[in-house]
Write a protein that holds these residues in place. Structure first.
Motif, PDB file in Angstrom:
ATOM      1  N   ARG A  41      -6.516   1.948 -14.172  1.00 28.09           N
ATOM      2  CA  ARG A  41      -7.561   2.023 -13.145  1.00 28.09           C
ATOM      3  C   ARG A  41      -8.862   1.373 -13.610  1.00 28.09           C
ATOM      4  N   TYR A  45     -11.157  -1.398 -11.711  1.00 28.24           N
ATOM      5  CA  TYR A  45     -12.569  -1.178 -11.361  1.00 28.24           C
ATOM      6  C   TYR A  45     -13.497  -2.135 -12.096  1.00 28.24           C
ATOM      7  N   ASP A  46     -13.216  -2.395 -13.371  1.00 28.74           N
ATOM      8  CA  ASP A  46     -14.063  -3.300 -14.149  1.00 28.74           C
ATOM      9  C   ASP A  46     -13.989  -4.738 -13.641  1.00 28.74           C
ATOM     10  N   ASP A  50     -13.290  -2.158  -7.005  1.00 27.46           N
ATOM     11  CA  ASP A  50     -12.495  -1.101  -6.384  1.00 27.46           C
ATOM     12  C   ASP A  50     -11.304  -1.734  -5.670  1.00 27.46           C
TER      13      ASP A  50
END
Length: 193
Positions: A41, A45-46, A50
């Motif tokens: 995840r 996200y990074d 999202d």
């Protein structure tokens, strides 16, 4: 110190695109993406912010890949009529070999999200405007060479061909034969005469 990525972004984007294309945006969870992409995840996200950011990047990649195929054909020495026929025939061929009946990724995105997501709406609208522009130039060229009728403006014909292509992609998601789609191509081309 920034950590180096242990994955190739373009490969992960291809996998994400395929998953979204198969399941749709709303039916694809972050956990589905983690499981399918083989990254955690935090990496999602990074890299993309999202799920929505990742989805938008898959749409951009899809457009880049498909635009380059069309531009390659446009740069050929073929007639305008042949290029437009091939454009529509490719939809028939793609649809008849698509066992999962996934349709067009961009059209699917628009149908699922354009009415509630302005960014998706903008991407879809930009694609329509650019595609109609390309088709307009081809049709104008065909009108000048006598291949196409001048009964309607090149802009109106371009809109008609783009709409026909979109309709074929939607029809191909259901039960329609290759011959039935080929009929659509034949009638669309006859409208240009």
């Amino acid at each position: 110190m920034a950590r180096t990525k242990s994955f190739v972004e373009s490969e992960v984007l291809d996998k994400a695109l395929n998953l979204f294309w198969t399941q749709g945006y709303n039916a694809t969870s972050i956990q589905d993406l983690v499981d399918h992409l083989g990254i955690n995840r935090a990496s999602i996200y990074d890299t993309w912010g999202d799920k929505h950011g990742l989805y938008l990047e898959t749409l951009r990649q899809y457009r880049r890949n498909n635009s380059s195929k069309l531009l390659e054909k446009l740069r050929s020495e073929q007639s305008a009529k042949k290029i437009i026929k091939d454009f529509l025939d490719d939809i028939v061929a793609d649809s008849s070999t698509d066992a999962m009946k996934k349709g067009c990724y961009l059209s699917n995105s628009a149908t699922e999200l354009a009415n509630c997501d302005q960014v998706i709406n903008d991407i879809f609208t930009d694609n329509r405007i650019k595609m109609e522009g390309v088709l307009n130039e081809l049709i104008k060229e065909g009108q000048e060479s006598g291949e196409f009728s001048t009964r309607h403006s090149s802009e109106a014909y371009a809109r008609f061909i783009f709409n026909t292509a979109g309709g074929m992609r939607v029809l191909a998601k259901g039960d329609i034969s290759e011959a039935e789609l080929a009929d659509v191509v034949s009638i669309a081309l006859s409208a240009l005469n």
